[in-house]
Design a protein around this motif. Structure first.
Motif, mmCIF file in Angstrom:
data_model
loop_
_atom_site.group_PDB
_atom_site.id
_atom_site.type_symbol
_atom_site.label_atom_id
_atom_site.label_comp_id
_atom_site.label_asym_id
_atom_site.label_seq_id
_atom_site.Cartn_x
_atom_site.Cartn_y
_atom_site.Cartn_z
ATOM 1 N N ASP A 1 0.825 -1.207 0.000
ATOM 2 C CA ASP A 1 0.000 0.000 0.000
ATOM 3 C C ASP A 1 0.859 1.258 0.000
ATOM 4 O O ASP A 1 0.414 2.318 -0.437
ATOM 5 N N PHE A 2 2.063 1.158 0.521
ATOM 6 C CA PHE A 2 3.032 2.256 0.487
ATOM 7 C C PHE A 2 4.416 1.670 0.721
ATOM 8 O O PHE A 2 4.558 0.476 1.024
ATOM 9 N N ILE A 3 5.434 2.495 0.564
ATOM 10 C CA ILE A 3 6.810 2.036 0.713
ATOM 11 C C ILE A 3 7.491 2.822 1.829
ATOM 12 O O ILE A 3 7.427 4.053 1.859
ATOM 13 N N VAL A 4 8.140 2.115 2.730
ATOM 14 C CA VAL A 4 8.914 2.744 3.802
ATOM 15 C C VAL A 4 10.399 2.672 3.441
ATOM 16 O O VAL A 4 10.920 1.597 3.148
ATOM 17 N N ALA B 1 7.939 13.276 -0.211
ATOM 18 C CA ALA B 1 7.667 12.216 0.759
ATOM 19 C C ALA B 1 6.351 12.499 1.465
ATOM 20 O O ALA B 1 6.086 13.626 1.887
ATOM 21 N N ALA B 2 5.504 11.484 1.586
ATOM 22 C CA ALA B 2 4.202 11.653 2.239
ATOM 23 C C ALA B 2 4.356 11.827 3.746
ATOM 24 O O ALA B 2 3.564 12.533 4.383
ATOM 25 N N ILE B 3 5.352 11.170 4.312
ATOM 26 C CA ILE B 3 5.637 11.244 5.748
ATOM 27 C C ILE B 3 7.148 11.297 5.913
ATOM 28 O O ILE B 3 7.878 10.572 5.225
ATOM 29 N N VAL B 4 7.634 12.133 6.821
ATOM 30 C CA VAL B 4 9.063 12.180 7.123
ATOM 31 C C VAL B 4 9.249 12.130 8.632
ATOM 32 O O VAL B 4 8.339 12.449 9.402
ATOM 33 N N GLY B 5 10.448 11.731 9.042
ATOM 34 C CA GLY B 5 10.714 11.692 10.466
ATOM 35 C C GLY B 5 11.949 10.893 10.795
ATOM 36 O O GLY B 5 12.858 10.753 9.968
ATOM 37 N N GLY C 1 3.547 5.254 -8.118
ATOM 38 C CA GLY C 1 2.685 6.204 -7.437
ATOM 39 C C GLY C 1 2.407 5.905 -5.972
ATOM 40 O O GLY C 1 1.644 6.646 -5.327
ATOM 41 N N LEU C 2 3.003 4.860 -5.418
ATOM 42 C CA LEU C 2 2.779 4.547 -4.008
ATOM 43 C C LEU C 2 3.397 5.632 -3.125
ATOM 44 O O LEU C 2 4.478 6.135 -3.417
ATOM 45 N N PRO C 3 2.719 5.984 -2.024
ATOM 46 C CA PRO C 3 3.278 6.981 -1.103
ATOM 47 C C PRO C 3 4.577 6.489 -0.479
ATOM 48 O O PRO C 3 4.790 5.286 -0.304
ATOM 49 N N ALA C 4 5.431 7.443 -0.130
ATOM 50 C CA ALA C 4 6.722 7.119 0.475
ATOM 51 C C ALA C 4 6.797 7.676 1.892
ATOM 52 O O ALA C 4 6.476 8.839 2.141
ATOM 53 N N VAL C 5 7.225 6.812 2.812
ATOM 54 C CA VAL C 5 7.558 7.222 4.170
ATOM 55 C C VAL C 5 9.080 7.172 4.268
ATOM 56 O O VAL C 5 9.673 6.111 4.077
ATOM 57 N N ILE C 6 9.703 8.304 4.552
ATOM 58 C CA ILE C 6 11.170 8.352 4.598
ATOM 59 C C ILE C 6 11.616 8.793 5.987
ATOM 60 O O ILE C 6 11.217 9.861 6.471
ATOM 61 N N MET C 7 12.461 7.969 6.604
ATOM 62 C CA MET C 7 12.945 8.272 7.948
ATOM 63 C C MET C 7 14.472 8.207 7.992
ATOM 64 O O MET C 7 15.071 7.286 7.450
ATOM 65 N N VAL C 8 15.040 9.182 8.662
ATOM 66 C CA VAL C 8 16.486 9.212 8.860
ATOM 67 C C VAL C 8 16.803 8.760 10.279
ATOM 68 O O VAL C 8 15.935 8.765 11.150
ATOM 69 N N ALA C 9 18.062 8.364 10.490
ATOM 70 C CA ALA C 9 18.509 7.901 11.798
ATOM 71 C C ALA C 9 19.555 8.876 12.322
ATOM 72 O O ALA C 9 20.630 9.019 11.725
ATOM 73 N N ALA C 10 19.248 9.532 13.429
ATOM 74 C CA ALA C 10 20.132 10.551 13.973
ATOM 75 C C ALA C 10 21.228 9.927 14.828
ATOM 76 O O ALA C 10 20.975 9.028 15.621
ATOM 77 N N ASN C 11 22.440 10.427 14.679
ATOM 78 C CA ASN C 11 23.550 9.938 15.481
ATOM 79 C C ASN C 11 23.666 10.736 16.775
ATOM 80 O O ASN C 11 22.662 11.137 17.345
ATOM 81 N N THR C 12 24.855 10.986 17.259
ATOM 82 C CA THR C 12 25.015 11.673 18.541
ATOM 83 C C THR C 12 24.902 13.190 18.430
ATOM 84 O O THR C 12 24.930 13.887 19.434
#
Length: 345
Positions: free
Chosen positions: A140-143, A199-203, A166-177
């Motif tokens: 349904d969407f891609i993470v 990106a439909a959702i970020v975080g 056309g699938l929505p994208a959820v994109i998340m980054v990983a924070a270091n120190t």
């Protein structure tokens, strides 16, 4: 998913398959390749069902690290497509059974290098094949998640837009120190760029626990207007030890990651506090990452006003034979026995 977000709904998301499967003895710590998909698919199916029971609105296909570079590392590259398609099939079936969404999954490739055209091309090629399999598998969407560099996160989003039909994208980054990613781009700046790029959702996901992720999420919320994602690891990170890579076993100088992280797990109250803060911030895509377990996810779901099937079995300590308050419980246990087993009057 997009309709639910527009209506102001929250989406609870279970992640954390990697550590949970290692704890259960079905994948190897270190390489963390999801061999369980092929070797013990019934176990994976059961975990998906447990997380849905606990309140997850999404069945995330377990294709994290099921990419060509990792498969080559464990000498199973010839099973790459089979692993991805099987993970997607299981996820789709469980999603249909439980009435939840199903998402495809791509992640950091461990080959991407900023400014290296050959490495960038290799990373995009890996994204392409996993995205196309996810589309064919009915996602349904891609993470796209756990990106240490803005450049790779942007590349993942570009690939989803190009190959995701056309699938929505959820994109998340990983924070270091720090508040910057490995390539020097600020976390909030990276999320704003990703949102502006479609990106439909970020975080943020992974690396940081509830104690150190919220300040960065607030910075992201200040610049991003769309749905926000928050999936910390359930470990007790601090200002001095901001990521789960940095935590020491309590009372020692021994690094806890990865084999002793259970000594640093959050309490249930820690998880409830995170969920309350995430909700107050307006987070709509929320869950837990590496280290997650169904009991933790149920807490997140309940704090967001949901009552999943697992809530029928939430704690009722007032009925405990020693620590309870029900009239049927005798003083012999609540007073005499309690003082003996606790050492306190």
């Amino acid at each position: 998913m997009l309709d639910r977000l527009k209506d102001g709904e929250s989406i609870i998301v279970a992640e954390g398959f990697l550590f949970e499967m290692e704890r259960r003895g079905y994948i190897k710590s270190g390489s963390f390749v999801p061999e369980v998909v092929l070797d013990h698919p019934e176990v994976l199916r059961g975990l998906h069902e447990e997380f849905a029971h606990a309140g997850s609105d999404v069945v995330l296909a377990y294709t994290y690290y099921a990419h060509r570079h990792k498969m080559r590392m464990i000498e199973r590259e010839d099973e790459l497509e089979k692993m991805n398609r099987e993970a997607l099939r299981i996820a789709r079936e469980v999603a249909d059974k439980t009435g939840t969404l199903m998402a495809g999954n791509i992640c950091n490739t461990t080959v991407y290098q900023n400014g290296n055209q050959e490495a960038t091309a290799a990373a995009k090629a890996m994204f392409k094949e996993q995205i196309e399999w996810a589309v064919e598998g009915g996602a349904d969407f891609i993470v796209g998640e756990t990106f240490l560099e803005y450049g790779e996160a942007a590349l993942a989003l570009e690939a989803i837009k190009e190959y995701g039909k056309g699938l929505p994208a959820v994109i998340m980054v990983a924070a270091n120190t720090t508040d910057k990613l490995v390539d020097g781009v600020g976390v909030a700046e990276a999320c704003k760029k990703l949102e502006d790029a479609g990106a439909a959702i970020v975080g943020l996901n992974c690396f940081r626990g509830p104690g150190t992720i919220m300040d960065l999420l607030k910075e992201v919320r200040a610049v991003c207007k769309g749905p926000l994602a928050a999936l910390p690891v359930p470990y007790r990170t601090t200002k001095e030890e901001p990521t789960f890579f940095a935590i020491n076993v309590p009372g020692t100088e021994q690094r806890a990651f990865p084999l002793e992280l259970q000594t640093c797990l959050c309490t249930r109250e820690d998880i409830a506090k995170f969920a309350k803060e995430a909700k107050a911030l307006g987070t709509q895509y929320v869950g837990l990452c590496c280290g997650n377990a169904p009991n933790y996810l149920r807490i997140v779901a309940e704090e967001f006003g949901k009552h999943p099937p697992a809530s029928d079995y939430s704690p009722e300590m007032h009925k405990h034979f020693v620590f309870g308050s029900e009239k049927i419980i005798t003083d012999h246990y609540t007073k005499t026995v309690k003082s003996l087993i606790t050492g306190k009057a």
